[in-house]
Design an enzyme around this catalytic site. Sequence first.
Site, PDB file in Angstrom:
ATOM      1  N   MET A 118       0.814  -1.219   0.000  1.00 22.18           N
ATOM      2  CA  MET A 118       0.000   0.000   0.000  1.00 22.18           C
ATOM      3  C   MET A 118       0.846   1.267   0.000  1.00 22.18           C
ATOM      4  SD  MET A 118      -3.066  -1.006  -0.159  1.00 22.18           S
ATOM      5  CE  MET A 118      -3.804   0.606   0.121  1.00 22.18           C
ATOM      6  N   ARG A 119       2.175   1.117  -0.008  1.00 18.05           N
ATOM      7  CA  ARG A 119       3.005   2.322   0.052  1.00 18.05           C
ATOM      8  C   ARG A 119       2.818   3.191  -1.178  1.00 18.05           C
ATOM      9  NH1 ARG A 119       7.529   0.113   1.327  1.00 18.05           N
ATOM     10  NH2 ARG A 119       7.400   0.546   3.555  1.00 18.05           N
ATOM     11  N   ALA A 120       2.614   2.573  -2.327  1.00 20.75           N
ATOM     12  CA  ALA A 120       2.425   3.351  -3.552  1.00 20.75           C
ATOM     13  C   ALA A 120       1.195   4.231  -3.457  1.00 20.75           C
ATOM     14  CB  ALA A 120       2.325   2.413  -4.754  1.00 20.75           C
TER      15      ALA A 120
END
Length: 631
Positions: free
Chosen positions: A274-276
């Site tokens: 989910m970092r993107a």
Amino acid sequence: MLVYPFSAVVGSDDLSLALTLCAVSPSIGGVLVRGEKGTAKSTMVRAQAALLPQVAEVEACRFACDPSFPDPHCPDGPHPVDAQSHLRPARLVEFPVGASEDRVTGSLHLGKALSARTAEYEPGLLALAHRGVLYVDEVNLLHDHLVDLLLDAAAMGRSTVERDGVSVGHAASFVLVGTMNPEEGELRPQLLDRFGLAVDVAAPRDPQLRVEIVRRRMAFDADPESFVAQWAQAEAELSRRIAAARDRVSAVRLSDAALVSIAEICAAFDVDGMRADLVTAKTAVAHAAWAGRDEVTREDVAVAAKLALPHRRRRNPFDNPDTDDDLLDELLNRPDSQPDPDLDPDDDPDGGGAPDPEDSPADSASGSSGSAPTSVDAPADPYRTRLFSVDRTGRGVAGRRSKAATTIGRTVGDRAGDSGPVHLPATIRASALGSDGWQVRRKVVEGREANLVLLCVDASGSMAAKQRMTQVKTAILSLLLDAYRRRDTVGLVTFRGDDATLVLPPTNSVDIAAARLRELPAGGRTPLAEGLAEAAETLRRHRLRDPDRRALLVVVTDGRATSGADAVARSLQAADVLAAQGVAAVVVDSETGRFRMGLAAQLADRLGAEYVQVGEVHADALTSIVRGRAA
């Protein structure tokens, strides 16, 4: 300001924007700048840092606390509400490649511990960079644990130190900027993902632009003060815009529709985790604030996606983190913002990076009349290999292959000396028991080192038979992948026809080695002696340049020698020379079939090398062999 003379560098607009957005919102996670040498990467970073607004900090606070919102957990605090403060320029802290972990995070103040016998924390580079810019040149050459430490601090905005009886936590909010030349090696995909934004820069090919760059650079060298004054007004305006955007960013509204659009784009790009999504959302908010808007628009999402997503598509170490502009534009320009379910963003018509047959290089000067036809076979997917290492204990740079005395690893003792990490318990013990006052003892650390893995590959006609080259290339590509993970330097020597060629001098870029391997043709006679001689000469030059980095020679051949008079005898003599030099070697036997001549095993015996068949390079193959022998 030196950014203006190099504003024509390809990708510089994206770089300037990425640096600006991270200055507006440091929580984005920093910028990774990838580019060839001589593209003003460092110049642009330093120039952009000069645009940051001045910083107000509490007087005498070593951790740059903001007087308006002081850190309640500041080691120098708590600070009173009416504490005196002062203004100073924002800092650009440069991170040396050879920095130690103690210097980065801070540690026990050794001078006061020895003189006053008090445990006091001495701030490191992370504390110094708080509310400024932390610049890491050649970030791909840093040890992995240091890169992890930096990126964790950049993501969390805080640094915690637990060592040598010191337990300290302090704010560490900074703009992290790393620059690198891909020719010197890539970052691991896991670390690549930790940078918020990534930008590729390259020198322009337009002669007029290059002329303008040279003209402005020479103007700066001739009269720096006049040149700076010429751009002073533009600098001041940019600095005011950054300060205004910082004040506005917390009020920018990110609607549910914009979040859905960001999620759809990230899903279409098939990025992990989910970092993107988080980085893209933060970047879009920062861009809206920079543009003076109160709400994130489609344009903000488009800019954020182009800066935050392309480098996250790199799933394997040998994948290029290139931008897929067509896919991104299609997703962003679609009226309903819905991704095409029939479009595979990772669709690769070349089958995972294999060269197109029409683009495959022709037989390149085999140098042998009447040689066999050449073929260019693509390797299959790489696999996990056995660990091949150099015997005895080395003293090279820290890595993950051979046993060595390094600065990173397990402490196994202490010694006297003027360099190296301090062994505090041993120092106190020696000083308490001795009669000569304080005796500083240094840690003796045992860990793993990185090596030079020199591949010497037979590319003759016998290797091209019955898809043997595909199997060999797959094994070599797997060994390159293993070298990548173990932080090794790699080199590639090939021999075919009448001579041998150093296809790739020792380099940190296994990506280039993999590309050369894929393009490697097979055909012609087998000049084994020449291949071993070229490997010996390459290793000799390497020892002169880097005597501490030990080498591991991997010879991939079926053992045949068919080029020139007395080919077999000359090959054995070349093997004796390498053995006399004490070269650690592995012979990978590429001979296949029911009836084998066993020539590669004889070569391994003369080299004093470990012998494995090409099918036994696979780690699972060794497990099967052991289980079979046990049964």
